[in-house]
Design a protein around this motif. Structure first.
Motif, PDB file in Angstrom:
ATOM      1  N   MET A  86       0.708  -9.612  -0.560  1.00 13.28           N
ATOM      2  CA  MET A  86       0.956 -10.014  -1.940  1.00 13.28           C
ATOM      3  C   MET A  86       0.017  -9.294  -2.907  1.00 13.28           C
ATOM      4  N   GLU A  87      -1.228  -9.052  -2.472  1.00 10.62           N
ATOM      5  CA  GLU A  87      -2.145  -8.296  -3.335  1.00 10.62           C
ATOM      6  C   GLU A  87      -1.634  -6.881  -3.557  1.00 10.62           C
ATOM      7  N   ALA A  88      -1.187  -6.239  -2.479  1.00 15.38           N
ATOM      8  CA  ALA A  88      -0.665  -4.877  -2.615  1.00 15.38           C
ATOM      9  C   ALA A  88       0.636  -4.872  -3.418  1.00 15.38           C
ATOM     10  N   LEU A  89       1.461  -5.899  -3.205  1.00 13.81           N
ATOM     11  CA  LEU A  89       2.733  -5.956  -3.925  1.00 13.81           C
ATOM     12  C   LEU A  89       2.543  -6.186  -5.417  1.00 13.81           C
ATOM     13  N   SER A  90       1.425  -6.791  -5.805  1.00 11.95           N
ATOM     14  CA  SER A  90       1.220  -7.079  -7.229  1.00 11.95           C
ATOM     15  C   SER A  90       1.273  -5.804  -8.062  1.00 11.95           C
ATOM     16  N   GLY A  91       0.579  -4.754  -7.597  1.00 16.36           N
ATOM     17  CA  GLY A  91       0.628  -3.487  -8.325  1.00 16.36           C
ATOM     18  C   GLY A  91       1.988  -2.818  -8.235  1.00 16.36           C
ATOM     19  N   LEU A  92       2.601  -2.877  -7.035  1.00 15.75           N
ATOM     20  CA  LEU A  92       3.920  -2.257  -6.853  1.00 15.75           C
ATOM     21  C   LEU A  92       4.966  -2.912  -7.754  1.00 15.75           C
TER      22      LEU A  92
END
Length: 807
Positions: A7-13
């Motif tokens: 979810m942390e990585a997806l936030s920027g994506l």
């Protein structure tokens, strides 16, 4: 990766994806005002959108190929920078040509964002779990699509801002996305030489540009049947052929032709092409319908499209959850494409005076269809390619969807311009007004007299209805294509082979689990360079602690993690649980008991990762925060594929030693073995697919049945019927039983079923027979034959008397 890390990585994506969609939806709702302000034509309106789609289409495979070669993080940041630059140029545009050029630059960045988000998600998340996170993507898509028209409408309707701020509004979000990606996205980088197929990209660009130019100007600048048509279509065909040839010989082709040998990819790309035609080609003109056919303001026009966005958000979220929980996706795809077809067919009936509630229902159907098809078409392809081909395969599907969108916007835009001119000429003639050429520029309804305004609204309403009428068959073709896609259950891992250097498994006999074959294996776990295999007997009852370094000594007093490991409610015995800290060091390990329960001490308060694994299940991992109190945490393991079952008789008695054979569709044996003392069998290495299961045992009639193995372990119970028997004694008058007499059994067609020789007591027997007519013959003395009809189960006594030998 844990859920939190994903979810942390997806936030920027997702923030980057939000920027892309927001800029598109903001502009689409403001375009009627922008084009009217620039005194541009309907063709310019079409090309402002087509230019973006064309550049996005051309560059999407290039971004995908680069994603397989270099840092994905660097690429997506570069795409964001390009997008910001294009937005800044578009905000300064003072002519249609400059606006179109700026939109082309925006398309270059948008192509990277749309392709790389899918690629990076595929690298982080397994196909089975990807449906869940695709729901988040659909929600962001819906949020941006809802917010874009509203923001664009407010900007256009606010005199002190002006339409140029429609292009600036996404810049702050793009900058924030760059910062977030820098901090949260951490992926391994492929270290190999980059070689991009620039020749293929150039040839395709030329072919696509010629085709779209021809569709845009044919029927307006020149006739459909003219030398210009022949030149453009012929040039596009030649460039397309050269493109195929170039891709055949390219070392790193922009579109690897070998991937199209995968049936799912070929059909998915074809379906994406027609979905793109319907999706982009029809929804692009909704803002014109509400503003020019119904006379709504840009802000109100944005609100009017909410039903379609609501359908998209709801359908994408729910379908994503369903796909993740079941591993099945084809029914969702078929339903989505069908809903889109129905929605466009209904929208083809709209006119300028159609009741809004009817249009809202029609738009909801279209939105729901889009929500169920867009992400899942990419997902089913990602499920069947190797990890190193995820980038190019994902971008290929997006590539054809964007290509379809570019063709759809261009073709349907040309149709719309032609139909509007036709309807407007007829309408003005009816009220006695001579149509004066205005260069095809979009009208300002507020400046028109009431009779003329009604004609213009009717012309746009009828013309846009025609656009939806042409979009419906494209969606129907997508339905037909999807029906031919073979469904393969979603994988529960990203790699198709076990990781290099994985430790070998130790055999474990588990006779206590009903139906489990004696060759069942438990995994051997390796952590922090220390190998700790499970004992061969598998009997580990107390928790086992292992530490990465000797200096750690005994673990200090701390909390406790305990719980139950189960599979669909049933406990999983002998499951292995490993506890690691945030640096990857192994803290402790334990195995579950017969009731599936486990207990692991933690060295102290903190955050840990718990890994659970069992031999015939997919491993699971979870991040836990441990304090001073015990943490209760149950783990659910899913089967990782394979075929298990139980063979028994009619009365329920397990049959030991039965031969079990599994064959594929070609008749090749893929697995085989015998049942254990409990009548159970297990073939863990059977991959998903359709097979034939054949079972045979002495004194029983053989059985065969089709079985379908999916992503989880399939359990098949087989019941064998007792075989019919013919037994008897061969005798001769005056001599009694005859030994060594040759006895042959023939079926009703005269085929030899079995041959045997009598024993010293003259007895013979044939077992495992089915019902029907048979003939028993005996030789040794003159041949004697006797018919017999088997009707029941069990044995049937049948003695024969031989005559004296000829003198």
């Amino acid at each position: 990766m844990s859920h939190r890390q994903i979810m942390e990585a997806l936030s920027g994506l997702l923030l980057g994806l939000f920027v892309t969609i927001l800029s598109s939806t903001v502009v689409s709702n403001a375009l009627p005002t922008i084009i009217a302000d620039l005194h541009a034509s309907q063709t310019t309106y079409t090309w402002v959108i087509t230019g973006t789609l064309l550049s996005m289409t051309i560059t999407t495979p290039i971004w995908g190929k680069l994603a397989d070669l270099v840092s994905k993080k660097l690429l997506i940041q570069l795409a964001l920078v390009i997008f910001v630059v294009g937005s800044a140029i578009a905000g300064q545009a003072h002519s249609p040509a400059m606006l179109i050029a700026a939109r082309v630059v925006q398309g270059l960045g948008a192509g990277g964002l749309s392709a790389l988000v899918q690629v990076i998600m595929a690298a982080m998340i397994t196909p089975r779990e990807r449906g869940r996170y695709s729901g988040y993507t659909g929600a962001v898509f819906a949020l941006a699509t809802v917010g874009g028209p509203l923001i664009g409408g407010v900007i256009v309707d606010t005199s002190w801002l002006g339409w140029r701020w429609c292009f600036y509004v996404g810049v702050p979000f793009a900058v924030i996305a760059l910062i977030v990606l820098q901090k949260t996205l951490h992926l391994p980088v492929a270290k190999r030489k980059v070689k991009v197929d620039w020749l293929g990209a150039t040839l395709f660009s030329g072919a696509a540009a010629l085709l779209l130019l021809w569709v845009s100007f044919a029927g307006d600048k020149y006739d459909w049947l003219s030398w210009q048509t022949a030149a453009m279509v012929g040039g596009a065909v030649v460039l397309a052929v050269l493109f195929v040839v170039a891709e055949t010989f390219a070392s790193e082709p922009i579109v690897p032709l070998k991937l199209f040998r995968i049936r799912t990819l070929s059909l998915s790309t074809l379906a994406s092409l027609f979905v793109g035609v319907a999706m982009f080609g029809a929804t692009t003109f909704l803002s014109q319908y509400f503003q020019l056919a119904r006379g709504d303001s840009p802000t109100k026009a944005g609100l009017m499209t909410l039903p379609m966005i609501g359908g998209l958000a709801i359908a994408s979220t729910i379908s994503g959850r369903i796909v993740t929980s079941t591993g099945r996706w084809k029914s969702i795809l078929v339903l989505g494409a069908a809903a889109m077809t129905v929605g466009y067919a209904l929208l083809s009936t709209v006119r300028y005076d159609t009741a809004y509630w009817q249009a809202a229902v029609f738009m909801f159907c279209v939105g729901a269809g889009l929500g169920m098809t867009m992400q899942n078409l990419v997902l089913c392809v990602q499920n069947q390619v190797r990890p190193q081909e995820l980038g190019v395969a994902s971008s290929t599907v997006s590539f054809f969807r964007s290509l379809g969108g570019a063709i759809g916007v261009s073709a349907l835009g040309a149709v719309l311009g032609n139909r509007i001119t036709h309807y407007m000429t007829e309408g003005l003639a009816r009220i006695g007004v001579h149509a004066s050429g205005n260069g095809g520029s979009l009208p300002k309804l507020s400046a028109l007299p009431a009779p003329v305004r009604q004609v213009v609204q009717d012309s746009y309403g009828h013309g846009i209805g025609n656009v939806f009428m042409y979009a419906a068959p494209c969606a129907l073709i997508a339905v037909i294509v999807i029906l031919f896609i073979k469904e393969v259950p979603l994988r529960t891992s990203n790699a198709q082979e076990p990781p290099t250097g994985a430790a070998p498994s130790m055999p474990v006999t588990d006779a206590s689990v009903r139906g489990r074959h004696a060759q069942h294996r438990e995994p051997e776990l390796v952590s922090a360079g220390v190998r700790n295999p499970i004992p061969a007997n598998g009997q580990v009852t107390a928790p086992m602690q292992a530490y990465a370094s000797a200096e750690m000594g005994q673990p200090p007093a701390g909390g406790m993690i305990r719980g139950l490991v189960r599979n669909g409610g049933a406990p999983v015995p002998h499951a292995v649980l490993t506890l690691i800290d945030v640096s990857g060091h192994q803290i402790g390990r334990a195995t579950t008991g017969a009731d599936g329960r486990y207990a692991l001490p933690a060295p102290g308060s903190g955050t840990y990762v718990l890994i659970a694994a069992a031999g015939d299940h997919d491993p699971q991992a979870a991040t836990l925060v441990v304090g001073d109190q015990p943490v209760d945490f149950d783990v659910t393991l899913n089967g990782s594929g394979g075929l298990a079952g139980l063979v028994r008789s009619v009365d329920g008695t397990p049959i030991e030693g039965a031969m079990v054979v599994v064959t594929d569709a070609r008749g090749e044996v893929v697995a085989g073995g015998t049942t254990d003392t409990a009548g159970g069998f297990l073939f863990p290495a059977v991959v998903p697919g359709v097979y034939t299961l054949a079972v045979s045992a002495t004194t029983y009639r053989p059985a065969a049945m089709p079985v379908e193995v999916g992503g989880g372990q399939i359990r098949q119970e087989v019941e064998l019927l007792p075989g019919m028997q013919v037994r008897g004694t061969i005798r001769a008058e005056g001599r009694g039983p005859i030994p060594d007499a040759r006895v042959t059994l023939l079926d009703a067609a005269g085929n030899v079923v079995g041959v045997t020789t009598t024993g010293p007591d003259g007895e013979y027997a044939f077992t495992g027979l089915t019902g029907g007519q048979y003939t028993v013959t005996a030789t040794g003395y003159p041949l004697v034959a006797s018919g017999i009809h088997l009707t029941g189960q069990g044995g049937d006594a049948h003695d024969l008397w031989l005559g004296h030998p000829a003198e």
